[in-house]
Design a protein around this motif. Structure first.
Motif, short mmCIF file in Angstrom:
data_model
loop_
_atom_site.label_atom_id
_atom_site.label_comp_id
_atom_site.label_asym_id
_atom_site.label_seq_id
_atom_site.Cartn_x
_atom_site.Cartn_y
_atom_site.Cartn_z
N HIS B 109 13.53 22.67 8.42
CA HIS B 109 12.58 23.00 7.42
C HIS B 109 12.59 24.56 7.26
O HIS B 109 12.72 25.30 8.08
CB HIS B 109 11.25 22.45 7.73
N LEU B 111 10.74 26.64 6.24
CA LEU B 111 9.41 27.38 6.86
C LEU B 111 9.61 27.61 8.21
O LEU B 111 9.15 28.63 8.81
CB LEU B 111 7.92 26.50 6.64
N GLU B 114 11.86 30.42 8.36
CA GLU B 114 11.33 31.54 8.13
C GLU B 114 10.57 32.33 9.26
O GLU B 114 10.54 33.40 9.69
CB GLU B 114 10.38 31.42 6.94
N ASP B 115 10.05 31.29 10.10
CA ASP B 115 9.27 31.53 11.16
C ASP B 115 10.31 32.10 12.43
O ASP B 115 9.84 33.15 13.01
CB ASP B 115 8.44 30.46 12.02
N THR B 120 7.32 38.27 14.99
CA THR B 120 6.06 38.36 15.30
C THR B 120 5.16 37.38 15.04
O THR B 120 3.98 37.66 14.96
CB THR B 120 5.51 39.72 14.64
N GLN B 121 5.79 35.89 15.15
CA GLN B 121 5.04 35.12 15.13
C GLN B 121 4.13 34.71 16.42
O GLN B 121 4.41 35.10 17.42
CB GLN B 121 5.83 33.85 15.08
N ARG B 122 3.12 34.08 16.13
CA ARG B 122 2.29 33.65 17.43
C ARG B 122 3.14 32.54 18.12
O ARG B 122 3.83 31.80 17.36
CB ARG B 122 1.03 32.98 16.97
N LYS B 124 3.82 29.01 19.33
CA LYS B 124 3.48 27.56 18.90
C LYS B 124 4.56 26.58 18.81
O LYS B 124 5.58 26.93 19.21
CB LYS B 124 3.27 27.77 17.33
N GLU B 126 6.13 23.21 16.60
CA GLU B 126 5.86 22.41 15.46
C GLU B 126 6.86 21.19 15.57
O GLU B 126 8.13 21.45 15.77
CB GLU B 126 6.11 23.45 14.14
N GLU B 127 6.24 20.07 15.10
CA GLU B 127 7.15 18.87 15.23
C GLU B 127 7.77 18.53 14.21
O GLU B 127 7.15 18.49 13.02
CB GLU B 127 6.59 17.90 16.17
N TYR B 128 9.15 18.16 13.82
CA TYR B 128 9.55 17.68 12.67
C TYR B 128 10.42 16.31 12.95
O TYR B 128 10.70 16.06 14.09
CB TYR B 128 10.64 18.92 12.04
N TYR B 197 11.98 22.78 28.46
CA TYR B 197 11.21 23.07 29.91
C TYR B 197 11.82 24.21 30.94
O TYR B 197 10.82 25.11 31.15
CB TYR B 197 10.89 21.72 30.47
N PRO B 253 -2.01 31.72 22.78
CA PRO B 253 -1.34 30.38 22.00
C PRO B 253 -0.25 29.63 22.65
O PRO B 253 -0.22 28.32 22.38
CB PRO B 253 -0.64 31.47 20.93
N TYR C 276 2.86 23.80 3.87
CA TYR C 276 2.83 24.98 3.34
C TYR C 276 1.63 25.53 3.73
O TYR C 276 1.30 26.93 4.16
CB TYR C 276 3.24 24.99 1.86
N ARG C 278 -0.35 24.88 5.95
CA ARG C 278 -0.54 25.02 7.64
C ARG C 278 0.07 26.46 7.87
O ARG C 278 -0.14 27.02 8.82
CB ARG C 278 0.31 24.07 8.15
N ASP C 279 1.28 26.74 7.15
CA ASP C 279 1.79 27.80 7.34
C ASP C 279 0.76 29.11 7.01
O ASP C 279 0.67 30.11 7.81
CB ASP C 279 3.09 27.90 6.14
N GLN C 286 -3.22 34.58 12.70
CA GLN C 286 -2.66 35.73 13.08
C GLN C 286 -3.40 36.96 12.64
O GLN C 286 -3.46 38.21 13.42
CB GLN C 286 -1.03 35.74 12.48
N ASP C 289 -6.52 37.14 14.84
CA ASP C 289 -5.88 37.64 16.23
C ASP C 289 -5.76 39.18 16.21
O ASP C 289 -6.33 39.86 16.81
CB ASP C 289 -4.43 37.23 16.64
#
Lengths: 379, 379, 379, 379, 379
Positions: B109, B111, B114-115, B120-122, B124, B126-128, B197, B253, C276, C278-279, C286, C289
């Protein structure tokens, strides 16, 4: 430069000392497994604390009890499978073959075993099909250094066996053994889960002793702070606060683990033992409450210290101010008439000197009176 | 005015430096995407940290392993679809065409992509439908500047492929690669989720190293504070507290994300791997606990510093007060008999001078005795 | 008395200024509705910030886009009901007839409308049968005064229309308009909920800019504190802490509202838009934080300031003490031999004066050496 | 001794004053019911604040309204049972027969009545079969003493009647009465639950006024602290912080009670009124937010005060140090050449005196230059 | 050395005193059961506080009441089983045979009995098939030492009997007994659960008295701090904060226990009594609220003290600085013209001395003016 170099050497020496006994050593363990090494790798990551692994076996049922020290762990296996309760206590973790043998024989998961061998785990309970694992911390208080020692105790509890692993000789279980030997309180007619409870209870009871010791030190400190607030007291407060952190890290997760056990989330624990575990749970909560209270008292003691210090400073300043304020003006006048001008008519007045003396006295007394009214002349 | 202008220029220079290495740079990333730009716009928003994107592929199953560096990302696609596990490691994010190609091929996806590209993302998960995305932070500790570096690692994990993206060369995965090469611990007979893991585990293990380093510095600081509390120590305490914030932002997080993974909320993760993830989860909790403890120790060290400083101040004041209080009255008397009045009968008494000297001595001794009783003359 | 009266006048003037720009003005709004006035009364309770209400309409679908300024709000109603998306942006709230007309036409609840018109609402989302209402805060950072401005933005989002209300001209939506005009990123083929998302996203993106600006100031302050801790720095720290409170009040409730939106608790939001949202939600987290981190850094900076100040005080005291402690005894001796007693045998010893000079020098050197060993002579 | 005795008398007098207006009086109420007295005993436990109980009745429906003052509570009972809404407002609680009569007539539970009569209850809502009870606090701000007054208001709301009890004359309901009289906003066509809402809304609106007043004082204090930090300011900060506690105790539990009401947990509240109550709930949350913000600002102001004080101290110390450090050495030299030794060759050198003067000047200038470089000579 | 030895002896003596009355004694109880002793061992672990156990029985129903003191606990058993309510109050726990007899007769679980006998339990409620156990703390406030005493009260409540155990003579139940004797408020027509409620209510009511007493002391302290901040005040603040911790430990867990009781989680409690328990629950919440408020006020008072102290310090420093700054330069000039140089032309100018005097006066006045403008000359 030389001083700095010497300083560095000292730093290095100190670091080594810390490695064994310092805060970090007690927090995350010194010798971590090699980074990225295979999870489930069997490797003892603590220091080697005893020379030889000691294996003690107690096998009992309501009628009989047998107690002996084993040469090898394998001797215990036949007994462990038999219905009466078998308690195998292993002192020393560095010989991982012992733990490995147990794991192979009773189907202990590799991850569980890894936890047993790395001696800075958080207290927890984990359930597996055939047994459950309890990890908790046995604390000791060194009166001399006012330091809390923290040793890991791991229990692997199956239907007919209980293996307990610890790093060092010496534990708080002697009373439990006594009760087993003399069959007091029906302990021998109950299962392994009750034995596990009895061990945990002995450990939590010991926390109370430690808290009492720490509490006594804190009250002593409070009194010392009231009498003479020295920097040394401040260091001891700081030190005890740090030690309380060690205590907290042992107790908080244990409460959680015990909560899960008494609420019946862990199989193998009978309903009757759950009732006893709720009792230990309550004790844990009381330990936590008391330790929080002690922390707050420590914080209050620090405030007391700080206010004691500024009070002393104030006193010092007042003495300086009183003395200086009285004598500086007087000295000025003395200096004034010490000048050597040709024309200083006062010098030739006959009663000038006595008059000046009286005036100086009056000035001094006036100032002293003012200070007395301000309450600066002590209480 | 000139000084001020020069000051401003310095400020500007410092700002630029901060942009690259400062706190804000590590917190929100320097080069944010253009404000209001289309969400899902592919744009690398971090600094360009390597010259050329490096693509390394490891393709393995229980029997065989193949390891090579690719010229273009497209080479990996055929392998990635095949059942044995394919791990593609991409160092360098500035060439967004690589990430874009992956996204197009495996239906990632926009988004999510983009992450991956905004560094500097937290942390996390995410499931797709076809894969899941894990974002976490790889930390490093620079011994020289005592600074924690934070690099983003993104994992895109599908049934047969795992793409890992990072900004710089150099990672903490070498031991994992070693285990893959030598097929230690059955890692090669497991799926992509287990590989994910293993990578996460390597990173969390590294957190322990960092915490040990930081912890050592903190204990060193504690000792320095006890010996000589200088302002410099205070700055280091402040600095380390700031660095702990960076650590916290990486770990808190992550705990949440791992919690979701081990509780089975993320598909594609097998039940067995969940058990391993619970283990990492426990480690994360331990990291958090320890870092909180370190923070409290730092706070305590600051209190120690403060009390050390006021103690020293106190000492300085006492010296001043003792000296001034003893000599100011004496000087007054000396001044008194330095006056030039015609009529000062004491001056002509023969033993007046010796008597005065003795009186002065007595006064001085009396004061010293008083100060000694107050405990002002050192300990 | 006159001074006091003048003081009071100044206080009154200052109060008036605060009414418009002060903290309370930004917190609860200056002109509250008359107490106890009918709930649901339509009344604009903010200041009048623009002369004339400006109504801008953008009507678009995937193929076409129409953009114009309307003379009256009624012109938009026909378009708003039509399937393609109609975005009506209203700048200026003082003419409540505009909002009232919208409310009457689209069945907006009176309470919702009241919220739109009172410009110090907490961010929130409220769902109604035919539309939902989003209230959020658009922030600006004034570089000169280091003040965060906070303007309310209200979105009323129906199936085919989106009304946005704000108090002032000027917003952060230009990039969204650009994307609409050039149909970048398929924005034009999506519904009103996606448009709402795009607007919220633009606002949250702008929060990052503000945080960067604030963060830069904070880092600047940190450096200033290290170099020269003046009271002025302290005031700026205090000021920035206050501004952070404004930021927090804008972001915390927004997170909650977005959480409800992305979890599907608000109808009219399609599942794709939820992803979106959620993004944006993640971005909000963030922001929170980072702002918490900045607050802690500010607190640390304050501690740094405090310790810097006491350090300077210490230095001042040391200088005084060193000088006074060296010269006060010397002066005493000088005074001693300035006395005019008839019988002072030392005065007539030939080498007495040089001997005294040497003695004084030795005393001074001894003291200097003592201070040097105590480390009081600078570092 | 006499002073001490006088002090004790003052203490006793002050205690009596506190009983009526002090913190504890406002927190737990002065005259508690006799300990262990029968629960449900009807006894008014507050001070008697009005001479005579005043009973005002407003009876209305959509068409008509009747307003009068009753001589006895019994007059209202017939009306209260009739379908149109009857609002009976009782000022004064000391005559418990009034409340008792209401309780007997409408089946109000003894415990509920006890709560109505003991005037320091926490805000709450309690539901009973035939009615519900709302207790909340009406606050006032005394501009002169900067004190928040807190009076209890109890509402007993049945299907056709609403009894409101308060201790004193004077309330914030006049606007509600006005709306009833002129039937603005359809209030007259709604039920008792809407009337209850209108009263609660009026009270919460008044909280905003109080917060504005308090906020203004706080901003004033901030400015005062910046200009001249006196101990008096500190006392006012402390006082306002205490008053904020009173506010918090009124608002936090109210939020909870309103939450239960708007979520439909309280019967007798129609769904439409629930929507209005959610609005008041939002206002309560905003009051809480703002009051927390104000508390933080107050705390910041205290820090500002503290740093202002130590800054001033620093300034004082610098002045002392500069003066003393310049003149103490000079005085020493002056003293040196004031000595009366027979052999002091310098004294007879012709240019010695001017040379010394020049030397002294140079020394003084050198010191001034040093201080200027250290930045001690003002800013 | 001798002093140190004497000090140690004092420490030991103090420790013994603390054992009985100190903080730890009140927190974890002094004589803990022997470590590891059998859980469920009957052993009284508190001090022996009364000579002889006193057993008082009240047996009542709606018509009659019988009250007498029993020689042995067994006398009560026949009555206890009979339907009318039987309340047996046991003062003194050291004779464990009494408690044991009760336990054996009514099937009280060993763990419950252990809790009854160890007098530092947290308040709690525990339900068993035939009865429930409530443990709570009866507090007293010693006006002289400002210390809160905490005694454990245990209630064993069955269908027809209520056993209450306490350590000492003297309780707060006299009013309940009075109500029983005179059958006020229908108490005699209700069951054992209502009697339990009445006892709990009496205890919680007493908490309010204590809080009032403590609150009065706090307000007194506030005033003292404003008038004359001495170190003694600080100690009292610290002491009261500690006592508040004792109060908190009694009330927080009680709230929890009461919550469980009024929500119907404890059988044997009728629905009507639940309503009364909710009332006590509310009171407990109010106690908690108020005690938190008092804690914050205490903290504020400490800040006030601290600022008072630094203010006084400031004042002291100002006095010193003003005096020193005025006279040090003057003294220098006096010293200057006291020098004995042969060539000092000023000395021979006729008007030099008066001119100097005038100059000195002008200098002094100039300085005083400067200080006045700085506001250093008092307020």
């Amino acid at each position: 430069m030389a001083a700095r170099r010497r300083g560095r050497a000292q730093v290095r020496a100190r670091r080594a000392a810390r490695a064994a006994h310092g805060l970090m050593g007690r927090l995350v363990g010194r010798v971590l497994k090699a980074p990225g090494s295979m999870p489930g790798t069997l490797e003892h990551t603590g220091e080697k604390k005893v020379e030889k692994v000691r294996i003690r076996l107690i096998d009992y049922d309501a009628e009989s009890i047998e107690e002996r020290t084993l040469a090898s762990i394998e001797e215990s296996f036949a007994l462990a499978d038999d219905p009466p309760v078998t308690w195998v206590n292993i002192d020393g973790l560095h010989d991982i073959s012992v733990a490995e043998a147990v794991a192979d024989r009773f189907g202990v998961h590799r991850l569980a075993l890894e936890d047993v061998l790395s001696p800075t785990q958080r207290p927890k309970v984990e359930e597996y099909p055939d047994h459950f694992l309890v990890i908790l911390r046995m604390l000791t208080f060194d009166e001399e250094t006012e330091t809390i020692g923290s040793e890991q105790l791991s229990l692997i509890v199956g239907a007919t066996y209980l293996f307990s692993f610890q790093e060092r000789f010496g534990d708080v279980f002697e009373p439990v053994r006594e009760r087993l030997r003399h069959s007091r309180g029906r302990i021998r007619s109950r299962g392994t889960d009750y034995l596990a409870y009895a061990l945990i209870d002995a450990i939590v009871d010991h926390y109370f002793r430690i808290m009492e010791d720490v509490g006594d030190r804190i009250e002593e400190l409070e009194e010392t702070v009231l009498r003479e607030p020295s920097l040394d007291v401040m260091h001891r407060i700081h030190h005890l606060r740090r030690e309380m952190l060690i205590l907290r890290r042992a107790v908080w997760p244990l409460r959680e683990a015990l909560g899960r056990m008494y609420r019946g989330e862990v199989p193998h624990v009978t309903e009757e033992t759950q009732m006893y575990l709720r009792d230990v749970y309550d004790h844990t909560v009381q330990v936590i409450d008391t330790s929080e209270t002690l922390r707050e008292v420590l914080t209050g003691t620090m405030d007391l210290y700080m206010s004691g210090v500024s009070n002393r400073m104030n006193e010092v300043m007042k003495v300086l101010t009183v003395i200086a304020t009285i004598f500086i003006p007087l000295s000025f006048f003395a200096g004034l008439y010490g000048m050597n001008f040709d024309y200083m008519p006062e010098l030739h007045v006959h009663w000038a000197y006595p008059t000046l003396l009286v005036g100086m006295g009056a000035l001094a007394l006036g100032m002293i009176f003012t200070f007395w009214r301000k309450g600066w002349l002590g209480r």
